[in-house]
Design a protein around this motif. Structure first.
Motif, PDB file in Angstrom:
ATOM      1  N   GLU A 152       0.830  -1.204   0.000  1.00 14.56           N
ATOM      2  CA  GLU A 152       0.000   0.000   0.000  1.00 14.56           C
ATOM      3  C   GLU A 152       0.868   1.259   0.000  1.00 14.56           C
ATOM      4  O   GLU A 152       0.520   2.258  -0.640  1.00 14.56           O
ATOM      5  N   GLU A 153       2.001   1.209   0.715  1.00 13.19           N
ATOM      6  CA  GLU A 153       2.879   2.380   0.765  1.00 13.19           C
ATOM      7  C   GLU A 153       3.407   2.727  -0.627  1.00 13.19           C
ATOM      8  O   GLU A 153       3.454   3.898  -1.015  1.00 13.19           O
ATOM      9  N   ALA A 154       3.801   1.711  -1.383  1.00 14.13           N
ATOM     10  CA  ALA A 154       4.300   1.965  -2.730  1.00 14.13           C
ATOM     11  C   ALA A 154       3.196   2.529  -3.617  1.00 14.13           C
ATOM     12  O   ALA A 154       3.433   3.415  -4.450  1.00 14.13           O
ATOM     13  N   ALA A 155       1.964   2.048  -3.442  1.00 12.17           N
ATOM     14  CA  ALA A 155       0.853   2.567  -4.224  1.00 12.17           C
ATOM     15  C   ALA A 155       0.575   4.029  -3.879  1.00 12.17           C
ATOM     16  O   ALA A 155       0.258   4.837  -4.763  1.00 12.17           O
ATOM     17  N   GLN A 156       0.671   4.392  -2.607  1.00  9.01           N
ATOM     18  CA  GLN A 156       0.461   5.789  -2.211  1.00  9.01           C
ATOM     19  C   GLN A 156       1.529   6.702  -2.817  1.00  9.01           C
ATOM     20  O   GLN A 156       1.218   7.822  -3.241  1.00  9.01           O
ATOM     21  N   ARG A 157       2.755   6.238  -2.889  1.00  6.40           N
ATOM     22  CA  ARG A 157       3.802   7.049  -3.534  1.00  6.40           C
ATOM     23  C   ARG A 157       3.507   7.222  -5.024  1.00  6.40           C
ATOM     24  O   ARG A 157       3.723   8.290  -5.602  1.00  6.40           O
ATOM     25  N   GLY A 158       3.017   6.137  -5.651  1.00 11.16           N
ATOM     26  CA  GLY A 158       2.644   6.246  -7.061  1.00 11.16           C
ATOM     27  C   GLY A 158       1.518   7.239  -7.275  1.00 11.16           C
ATOM     28  O   GLY A 158       1.521   8.002  -8.260  1.00 11.16           O
ATOM     29  N   LEU A 159       0.545   7.254  -6.367  1.00 12.39           N
ATOM     30  CA  LEU A 159      -0.561   8.205  -6.475  1.00 12.39           C
ATOM     31  C   LEU A 159      -0.069   9.639  -6.338  1.00 12.39           C
ATOM     32  O   LEU A 159      -0.526  10.543  -7.061  1.00 12.39           O
ATOM     33  N   THR A 160       0.862   9.885  -5.438  1.00 10.47           N
ATOM     34  CA  THR A 160       1.414  11.229  -5.261  1.00 10.47           C
ATOM     35  C   THR A 160       2.088  11.715  -6.540  1.00 10.47           C
ATOM     36  O   THR A 160       1.940  12.879  -6.928  1.00 10.47           O
ATOM     37  N   GLN A 161       2.816  10.843  -7.187  1.00  5.41           N
ATOM     38  CA  GLN A 161       3.478  11.220  -8.446  1.00  5.41           C
ATOM     39  C   GLN A 161       2.446  11.531  -9.528  1.00  5.41           C
ATOM     40  O   GLN A 161       2.624  12.455 -10.330  1.00  5.41           O
ATOM     41  N   LEU A 162       1.354  10.769  -9.562  1.00  5.33           N
ATOM     42  CA  LEU A 162       0.317  11.024 -10.556  1.00  5.33           C
ATOM     43  C   LEU A 162      -0.406  12.340 -10.276  1.00  5.33           C
ATOM     44  O   LEU A 162      -0.777  13.069 -11.209  1.00  5.33           O
ATOM     45  N   ASN A 163      -0.626  12.659  -9.000  1.00  4.11           N
ATOM     46  CA  ASN A 163      -1.247  13.939  -8.655  1.00  4.11           C
ATOM     47  C   ASN A 163      -0.399  15.106  -9.146  1.00  4.11           C
ATOM     48  O   ASN A 163      -0.938  16.131  -9.579  1.00  4.11           O
ATOM     49  N   ALA A 164       0.931  14.937  -9.076  1.00  8.68           N
ATOM     50  CA  ALA A 164       1.812  15.996  -9.552  1.00  8.68           C
ATOM     51  C   ALA A 164       1.683  16.207 -11.060  1.00  8.68           C
ATOM     52  O   ALA A 164       1.985  17.291 -11.572  1.00  8.68           O
ATOM     53  N   LYS A 165       1.223  15.197 -11.775  1.00  5.60           N
ATOM     54  CA  LYS A 165       1.029  15.315 -13.219  1.00  5.60           C
ATOM     55  C   LYS A 165      -0.346  15.863 -13.585  1.00  5.60           C
ATOM     56  O   LYS A 165      -0.628  16.073 -14.765  1.00  5.60           O
ATOM     57  N   GLY A 166      -1.211  16.028 -12.594  1.00  3.83           N
ATOM     58  CA  GLY A 166      -2.537  16.579 -12.870  1.00  3.83           C
ATOM     59  C   GLY A 166      -3.670  15.603 -12.708  1.00  3.83           C
ATOM     60  O   GLY A 166      -4.826  15.955 -12.972  1.00  3.83           O
ATOM     61  N   VAL A 167      -3.386  14.357 -12.279  1.00  4.01           N
ATOM     62  CA  VAL A 167      -4.441  13.369 -12.060  1.00  4.01           C
ATOM     63  C   VAL A 167      -5.117  13.688 -10.730  1.00  4.01           C
ATOM     64  O   VAL A 167      -4.451  13.807  -9.693  1.00  4.01           O
ATOM     65  N   ARG A 168      -6.463  13.808 -10.721  1.00  6.69           N
ATOM     66  CA  ARG A 168      -7.155  14.245  -9.509  1.00  6.69           C
ATOM     67  C   ARG A 168      -8.127  13.205  -8.945  1.00  6.69           C
ATOM     68  O   ARG A 168      -8.339  13.153  -7.730  1.00  6.69           O
ATOM     69  N   SER A 169      -8.750  12.395  -9.771  1.00 10.35           N
ATOM     70  CA  SER A 169      -9.825  11.528  -9.298  1.00 10.35           C
ATOM     71  C   SER A 169      -9.392  10.087  -9.019  1.00 10.35           C
ATOM     72  O   SER A 169     -10.239   9.215  -8.816  1.00 10.35           O
ATOM     73  N   ALA A 170      -8.082   9.808  -9.007  1.00 11.36           N
ATOM     74  CA  ALA A 170      -7.605   8.440  -8.745  1.00 11.36           C
ATOM     75  C   ALA A 170      -7.482   8.207  -7.240  1.00 11.36           C
ATOM     76  O   ALA A 170      -7.371   9.148  -6.441  1.00 11.36           O
ATOM     77  N   ARG A 171      -7.473   6.943  -6.860  1.00 12.31           N
ATOM     78  CA  ARG A 171      -7.313   6.577  -5.451  1.00 12.31           C
ATOM     79  C   ARG A 171      -6.620   5.220  -5.369  1.00 12.31           C
ATOM     80  O   ARG A 171      -6.515   4.501  -6.375  1.00 12.31           O
ATOM     81  N   VAL A 172      -6.184   4.836  -4.173  1.00 14.64           N
ATOM     82  CA  VAL A 172      -5.514   3.554  -3.952  1.00 14.64           C
ATOM     83  C   VAL A 172      -6.531   2.552  -3.446  1.00 14.64           C
ATOM     84  O   VAL A 172      -7.272   2.825  -2.485  1.00 14.64           O
ATOM     85  N   VAL A 173      -6.570   1.381  -4.094  1.00 23.49           N
ATOM     86  CA  VAL A 173      -7.439   0.292  -3.656  1.00 23.49           C
ATOM     87  C   VAL A 173      -6.617  -0.988  -3.605  1.00 23.49           C
ATOM     88  O   VAL A 173      -5.566  -1.093  -4.248  1.00 23.49           O
ATOM     89  N   GLN A 174      -7.099  -1.941  -2.823  1.00 21.36           N
ATOM     90  CA  GLN A 174      -6.453  -3.251  -2.788  1.00 21.36           C
ATOM     91  C   GLN A 174      -7.122  -4.127  -3.835  1.00 21.36           C
ATOM     92  O   GLN A 174      -8.279  -4.521  -3.705  1.00 21.36           O
ATOM     93  N   GLU A 175      -6.364  -4.414  -4.869  1.00 21.11           N
ATOM     94  CA  GLU A 175      -6.910  -5.206  -5.967  1.00 21.11           C
ATOM     95  C   GLU A 175      -7.067  -6.663  -5.584  1.00 21.11           C
ATOM     96  O   GLU A 175      -8.009  -7.335  -6.023  1.00 21.11           O
ATOM     97  N   ARG A 176      -6.141  -7.180  -4.789  1.00 19.60           N
ATOM     98  CA  ARG A 176      -6.182  -8.601  -4.434  1.00 19.60           C
ATOM     99  C   ARG A 176      -5.739  -8.762  -2.988  1.00 19.60           C
ATOM    100  O   ARG A 176      -4.725  -8.201  -2.562  1.00 19.60           O
ATOM    101  N   LEU A 177      -6.508  -9.543  -2.228  1.00 23.49           N
ATOM    102  CA  LEU A 177      -6.139  -9.848  -0.857  1.00 23.49           C
ATOM    103  C   LEU A 177      -5.074 -10.940  -0.829  1.00 23.49           C
ATOM    104  O   LEU A 177      -4.843 -11.626  -1.827  1.00 23.49           O
ATOM    105  N   ASP A 178      -4.427 -11.080   0.332  1.00 26.97           N
ATOM    106  CA  ASP A 178      -3.496 -12.198   0.482  1.00 26.97           C
ATOM    107  C   ASP A 178      -4.248 -13.501   0.234  1.00 26.97           C
ATOM    108  O   ASP A 178      -5.360 -13.711   0.754  1.00 26.97           O
ATOM    109  N   MET A 179      -3.662 -14.379  -0.563  1.00 24.45           N
ATOM    110  CA  MET A 179      -4.346 -15.603  -0.981  1.00 24.45           C
ATOM    111  C   MET A 179      -3.565 -16.817  -0.490  1.00 24.45           C
ATOM    112  O   MET A 179      -2.513 -17.150  -1.052  1.00 24.45           O
ATOM    113  N   PRO A 180      -4.050 -17.488   0.546  1.00 25.77           N
ATOM    114  CA  PRO A 180      -3.373 -18.708   1.001  1.00 25.77           C
ATOM    115  C   PRO A 180      -3.651 -19.857   0.039  1.00 25.77           C
ATOM    116  O   PRO A 180      -4.674 -19.892  -0.654  1.00 25.77           O
TER     117      PRO A 180
END
Length: 240
Positions: A179-207
């Motif tokens: 999640e931390e890496a995804a939040q950093r990616g979102l910050t970089q995208l915001n700097a480019k002008g992306v406003r409506s994106a957010r971080v979600v968990q696409e897949r849970l841990d799968m045993p």
């Protein structure tokens, strides 16, 4: 008188010639011989002396003198490397291979099918497929809104992809292992002008379970690949 003078000159010339040539030496009349025997004794290999003709001398003067040799550069000598020979014993043992992840039902089917394999040649191990996070944009109301967002992202120079089916219709702007890496990616995208994106968990841990073959030789590999249905489409790959 003139005849006597001419005769006197002839006698004088003849006498000088005889004297200069040493013909009168037996009577004690001869020029002093200048000799330096010590110089002759100091000569070094006079037989190597070569007299050049005028043409040869010109050719030798026109020939450039050979350049003084450069000092040889050191050459690195590599230690002899023994030719790699296949280790017959290692080849007989094979390599470690694995396949998975299998859920509980798939693991039960695989366990039943693998019973025909040599004892001790395989095992099922517990494993977990780590979750995955995504910078996500959506869900959109309709296909027109999705198309407009794609056009906006292209203008901003932001790449995108489709998310999994559960998040359609939408856009994935990047997938991350934490999640931390995804939040950093979102910050970089915001700097480019992306406003409506957010971080979600696409897949849970799968045993699940992983099939492991510690020492798979060619024969065992062929036997396992014959269990196609039980492998559920999973491929054998080197152990992690």
């Amino acid at each position: 008188m003139l005849r006597s003078l001419v005769l006197l000159l002839l006698l004088a010339n003849g006498g000088y010639y005889a004297w200069s040539q040493g013909l009168l030496q037996p009577w004690g009349f001869a020029p002093h011989e200048q000799a330096e025997p010590q110089r002759l004794q100091q000569q070094i290999r006079p037989e190597l002396l070569r007299v050049l003709t005028d043409d040869a001398g010109k050719a030798q003067r026109s020939t450039p003198a050979p350049a003084s040799p450069r000092p040889a550069e050191p050459v690195a000598h590599a230690e002899p490397v023994a030719a790699a020979e296949p280790d017959a014993a290692a080849a007989a043992k094979g390599e470690c291979l694995q396949a998975g992840l299998f859920d509980a039902a798939q693991a039960d089917a695989l366990r039943h099918a693998a019973a025909a394999l040599p004892a001790g040649s395989w095992r099922l191990e517990n494993a977990t497929l780590p979750g995955r996070w995504m910078v996500y944009m959506g869900r959109f109301a309709d296909a027109d809104q999705l198309a407009r967002k794609r056009s906006e992202l292209r203008e901003l120079g932001v790449s995108f992809d489709r998310p999994n089916a559960a998040l359609e219709p939408g856009l994935s702007l990047g997938r991350f292992s934490t999640e931390e890496a995804a939040q950093r990616g979102l910050t970089q995208l915001n700097a480019k002008g992306v406003r409506s994106a957010r971080v979600v968990q696409e897949r849970l841990d799968m045993p699940g379970f992983v099939l492991r073959l510690p020492q798979a030789d060619a024969a065992l590999r062929a036997q396992v690949l014959a269990l196609r249905g039980a492998l559920a489409g999973k491929e054998l790959r080197p152990c992690a």
